[in-house]
Design a protein around this motif. Structure first.
Motif, PDB file in Angstrom:
ATOM      1  N   SER A  47       0.903  -1.158   0.024  1.00  0.00           N
ATOM      2  CA  SER A  47      -0.012   0.048  -0.025  1.00  0.00           C
ATOM      3  C   SER A  47       0.917   1.264  -0.172  1.00  0.00           C
ATOM      4  N   HIS A  48       2.048   1.166   0.736  1.00  0.00           N
ATOM      5  CA  HIS A  48       2.989   2.352   0.739  1.00  0.00           C
ATOM      6  C   HIS A  48       3.345   2.600  -0.688  1.00  0.00           C
ATOM      7  N   CYS A  49       3.898   1.437  -1.487  1.00  0.00           N
ATOM      8  CA  CYS A  49       4.388   1.557  -2.720  1.00  0.00           C
ATOM      9  C   CYS A  49       3.210   2.110  -3.634  1.00  0.00           C
ATOM     10  N   ASP A  50       2.094   1.900  -3.605  1.00  0.00           N
ATOM     11  CA  ASP A  50       0.794   2.322  -4.445  1.00  0.00           C
ATOM     12  C   ASP A  50       0.464   3.615  -4.131  1.00  0.00           C
ATOM     13  N   ARG A  51       0.757   4.016  -2.831  1.00  0.00           N
ATOM     14  CA  ARG A  51       0.477   5.611  -2.400  1.00  0.00           C
ATOM     15  C   ARG A  51       1.419   6.443  -3.069  1.00  0.00           C
ATOM     16  N   ASN A  52       2.976   6.059  -2.923  1.00  0.00           N
ATOM     17  CA  ASN A  52       3.928   6.728  -3.602  1.00  0.00           C
ATOM     18  C   ASN A  52       4.272   6.604  -5.016  1.00  0.00           C
ATOM     19  N   ARG A  53       3.782   5.795  -5.653  1.00  0.00           N
ATOM     20  CA  ARG A  53       4.060   5.440  -7.255  1.00  0.00           C
ATOM     21  C   ARG A  53       3.614   6.723  -7.885  1.00  0.00           C
ATOM     22  N   THR A  54       2.540   7.320  -7.658  1.00  0.00           N
ATOM     23  CA  THR A  54       1.985   8.552  -8.409  1.00  0.00           C
ATOM     24  C   THR A  54       2.755   9.647  -7.849  1.00  0.00           C
ATOM     25  N   ALA A  55       3.047   9.786  -6.847  1.00  0.00           N
ATOM     26  CA  ALA A  55       3.695  11.249  -6.531  1.00  0.00           C
ATOM     27  C   ALA A  55       5.213  11.140  -7.078  1.00  0.00           C
ATOM     28  N   ILE A  56       5.930  10.023  -7.109  1.00  0.00           N
ATOM     29  CA  ILE A  56       7.228   9.685  -7.540  1.00  0.00           C
ATOM     30  C   ILE A  56       7.293  10.034  -9.146  1.00  0.00           C
ATOM     31  N   GLU A  57       6.218   9.375  -9.905  1.00  0.00           N
ATOM     32  CA  GLU A  57       6.111   9.687 -11.030  1.00  0.00           C
ATOM     33  C   GLU A  57       6.047  11.139 -11.692  1.00  0.00           C
ATOM     34  N   LYS A  58       5.148  11.802 -10.894  1.00  0.00           N
ATOM     35  CA  LYS A  58       4.779  13.173 -11.063  1.00  0.00           C
ATOM     36  C   LYS A  58       6.355  13.732 -10.794  1.00  0.00           C
ATOM     37  N   ARG A  59       6.968  13.647  -9.752  1.00  0.00           N
ATOM     38  CA  ARG A  59       8.213  14.198  -9.471  1.00  0.00           C
ATOM     39  C   ARG A  59       9.149  13.998 -10.757  1.00  0.00           C
ATOM     40  N   ALA A  60       9.366  13.018 -11.088  1.00  0.00           N
ATOM     41  CA  ALA A  60      10.463  12.417 -12.397  1.00  0.00           C
ATOM     42  C   ALA A  60       9.982  13.129 -13.557  1.00  0.00           C
ATOM     43  N   ALA A  61       8.502  13.183 -13.990  1.00  0.00           N
ATOM     44  CA  ALA A  61       8.187  14.024 -14.944  1.00  0.00           C
ATOM     45  C   ALA A  61       8.589  15.446 -15.098  1.00  0.00           C
ATOM     46  N   ARG A  62       8.350  16.096 -13.537  1.00  0.00           N
ATOM     47  CA  ARG A  62       8.799  17.481 -13.587  1.00  0.00           C
ATOM     48  C   ARG A  62      10.318  17.816 -13.719  1.00  0.00           C
ATOM     49  N   PHE A  63      10.962  16.739 -12.982  1.00  0.00           N
ATOM     50  CA  PHE A  63      12.469  16.852 -13.428  1.00  0.00           C
ATOM     51  C   PHE A  63      12.886  16.785 -14.887  1.00  0.00           C
ATOM     52  N   ASN A  64      11.989  15.909 -15.564  1.00  0.00           N
ATOM     53  CA  ASN A  64      12.528  15.698 -16.863  1.00  0.00           C
ATOM     54  C   ASN A  64      12.226  17.132 -17.906  1.00  0.00           C
ATOM     55  N   HIS A  65      10.928  17.601 -17.296  1.00  0.00           N
ATOM     56  CA  HIS A  65      10.581  18.861 -17.931  1.00  0.00           C
ATOM     57  C   HIS A  65      11.491  19.929 -17.879  1.00  0.00           C
ATOM     58  N   GLU A  66      12.322  19.897 -16.702  1.00  0.00           N
ATOM     59  CA  GLU A  66      13.103  21.108 -16.329  1.00  0.00           C
ATOM     60  C   GLU A  66      14.690  20.874 -16.789  1.00  0.00           C
ATOM     61  N   HIS A  67      14.876  19.571 -16.807  1.00  0.00           N
ATOM     62  CA  HIS A  67      16.371  19.449 -17.156  1.00  0.00           C
ATOM     63  C   HIS A  67      16.544  18.454 -18.320  1.00  0.00           C
ATOM     64  N   GLU A  68      17.683  18.541 -19.090  1.00  0.00           N
ATOM     65  CA  GLU A  68      17.975  17.762 -19.991  1.00  0.00           C
ATOM     66  C   GLU A  68      18.144  16.258 -19.868  1.00  0.00           C
ATOM     67  N   GLU A  69      18.619  15.876 -18.665  1.00  0.00           N
ATOM     68  CA  GLU A  69      19.079  14.397 -18.186  1.00  0.00           C
ATOM     69  C   GLU A  69      17.748  14.012 -17.777  1.00  0.00           C
ATOM     70  N   LYS A  70      17.474  12.942 -18.291  1.00  0.00           N
ATOM     71  CA  LYS A  70      16.176  12.186 -17.855  1.00  0.00           C
ATOM     72  C   LYS A  70      16.342  10.971 -16.932  1.00  0.00           C
ATOM     73  N   ILE A  71      15.202  10.876 -16.268  1.00  0.00           N
ATOM     74  CA  ILE A  71      15.034  10.020 -14.930  1.00  0.00           C
ATOM     75  C   ILE A  71      13.775   9.463 -15.268  1.00  0.00           C
ATOM     76  N   ASP A  72      13.758   8.233 -14.190  1.00  0.00           N
ATOM     77  CA  ASP A  72      12.431   7.735 -14.025  1.00  0.00           C
ATOM     78  C   ASP A  72      12.180   7.300 -12.451  1.00  0.00           C
ATOM     79  N   LYS A  73      11.125   6.698 -12.234  1.00  0.00           N
ATOM     80  CA  LYS A  73      10.996   6.345 -10.656  1.00  0.00           C
ATOM     81  C   LYS A  73      12.116   5.422 -10.095  1.00  0.00           C
ATOM     82  N   HIS A  74      12.409   4.648 -10.968  1.00  0.00           N
ATOM     83  CA  HIS A  74      13.622   3.571 -10.628  1.00  0.00           C
ATOM     84  C   HIS A  74      14.849   4.269 -10.357  1.00  0.00           C
ATOM     85  N   ASP A  75      15.253   5.692 -10.493  1.00  0.00           N
ATOM     86  CA  ASP A  75      16.382   5.982 -10.075  1.00  0.00           C
ATOM     87  C   ASP A  75      16.081   6.826  -8.794  1.00  0.00           C
TER      88      ASP A  75
END
Length: 438
Positions: A251-279
């Motif tokens: 349940s902890h994973c499920d709650r945090n998956r969406t937040a981490i994916e949004k955080r990664a998408a925001r980082f990818n939008h602002e930086h040239e280096e790309k990351i995903d939730k597994h980083d």
């Protein structure tokens, strides 16, 4: 076809043996080079055939011999492939051929087109055939057990690995080995496909005691997981605390998956280096903790199944079980979780090969109406004809309206299973047309 060694007349397939390995330093580099080479060859073939069939969809798919003839050309073009075990690359080509033929001939309904493999996939695997090669001292195998905790893989450029206990590999022949890495557990494993001499099994069967007993087995859900026709009951292993802890992490994973994916998408939008939730290190730590709980639960259940099946095979000469279609039963979404946890399919597979080892007999019968037919008079209880599933499952004991016999639901079912197995099924399945309940 993929690697399928023809067994000698005196050999029998024993399935697989899995062990944990503990590579270090150069050994880890060797294993990951093997993973990368197999993934590279697979992706090269997928890309080549996608381009080939886009240009001309009517082209016939080449046979395995033609595909294998391309490997030397690839190794000539990419020099680093020569440092990798050749039998592993051959197996990758054979598996690609099998998957493509299954996709083109539609032998399997859900068989899709082979896809590209990624290094980010949570499980990396590579297979090595145990073929012999010539040396100055004679023929040697690709896979050799050096001691109870060490084995050698490959030729001169191979490695020696430290493993868990290899005592189960005595007096067997290894066909192939599959090296795997689980990212969520951060562990390395090796699985062996092994065969054994039938003559050794025959000697073991002579030593095993014959009891002259037969038993019917009814499997179920809940505390009474398995009931025999002579009244023995086997429960399920207690994994409640582990399951509760695992569900908490899930349940902890499920709650945090969406937040981490949004955080990664925001980082990818602002930086040239790309990351995903597994980083994210915290995400990896959470997944690893959850996977360790799942592994503990699986090991407890598997150990329990091994002990129960061994006890049954040693205690009875004839064992009768139901031919349950577990895949169809999983369609009931209200009971699917409990059915999956009951491990009925694994229980049947373990019984099958152990009966063959010990020289016992396993009989599979049809499961229809085994719980609703009286094991004394052989008549079907009309009371259950129009009941809903939830009402029928709630009934644990009942009286026969014809002979007034009192039945425990599970014991009665196991007796009917045994009767069908030993040839009394015709008597049990008959219902007298003119009979009326008292």
């Amino acid at each position: 076809m993929a690697f399928k060694t023809k067994l000698a007349e005196h050999e029998i397939q024993l399935g697989t043996r899995q062990y944990r390995i503990y590579p270090e330093g150069e050994q880890i580099a060797w294993i990951w080079q093997l993973f990368g080479a197999n993934r590279f060859v697979w992706n090269q073939f997928v890309a080549a055939f996608e381009a080939r069939y886009e240009a001309n969809p009517e082209l016939k798919f080449p046979k395995i011999g033609v595909l294998k003839s391309w490997l030397p050309l690839m190794r000539k073009e990419y020099e680093w492939l020569k440092r990798v075990n050749s039998t592993s690359l051959q197996f990758t080509v054979e598996r690609f051929s099998d998957d493509m033929w299954a996709f083109l001939t539609k032998k399997q309904v859900k068989q899709g087109k082979p896809r590209f493999k990624s290094r980010k996939y949570y499980c990396q695997t590579a297979t090595i055939k145990n073929v012999k090669y010539q040396t100055k001292t004679g023929a040697q195998a690709q896979i050799a057990v050096l001691s109870p905790h060490h084995l050698r893989i490959g030729k001169k450029n191979g490695i020696t690995l430290r493993t868990s206990s290899l005592h189960n590999l005595r007096n067997v022949r290894i066909q192939k080995a599959v090296i795997s890495y689980r990212q969520d557990l951060d562990r390395y494993y090796i699985s062996f496909s092994v065969v054994k001499d039938k003559r050794q099994l025959a000697q073991y069967q002579v030593k095993s005691k014959k009891t002259g007993k037969a038993v019917g087995i009814d499997v179920g859900l809940g505390k009474e997981w398995l009931v025999t026709s002579d009244g023995k009951r086997f429960g399920v292993p207690d994994t409640f605390k582990l399951e509760k802890a695992m569900l908490k992490r899930q349940s902890h994973c499920d709650r945090n998956r969406t937040a981490i994916e949004k955080r990664a998408a925001r980082f990818n939008h602002e930086h040239e280096e790309k990351i995903d939730k597994h980083d994210y290190a915290n995400w990896q730590k959470l997944r690893k903790t959850k996977s360790k709980y799942q592994l503990k639960i699986r090991n407890i259940r598997y150990d329990y199944l091994q002990k129960v099946t061994t006890e049954l095979v040693k205690g009875y000469d004839v064992i009768a079980i139901e031919d349950l279609k577990v895949k169809n039963l999983l369609g009931n979404h209200k009971l699917a979780h409990n059915i999956a946890n009951a491990s009925w399919g694994m229980f049947r597979r373990l019984l099958a090969y152990k009966c063959e080892w010990y020289g016992k007999k396993l009989i599979v019968v049809k499961p229809q109406y085994t719980s609703r037919i009286c094991s004394e008079c052989g008549k079907k209880n009309p009371r259950f004809a129009h009941m809903k599933t939830r009402d029928w499952i709630a009934i644990r004991e009942w009286y026969c309206p014809y002979c007034h016999a009192h039945h425990d639901r599970d014991v009665n079912a196991s007796k009917n299973i045994l009767a069908r197995a030993v040839g009394l099924g015709s008597k049990i399945s008959k219902i007298q047309a003119g009979a009326q309940p008292c």
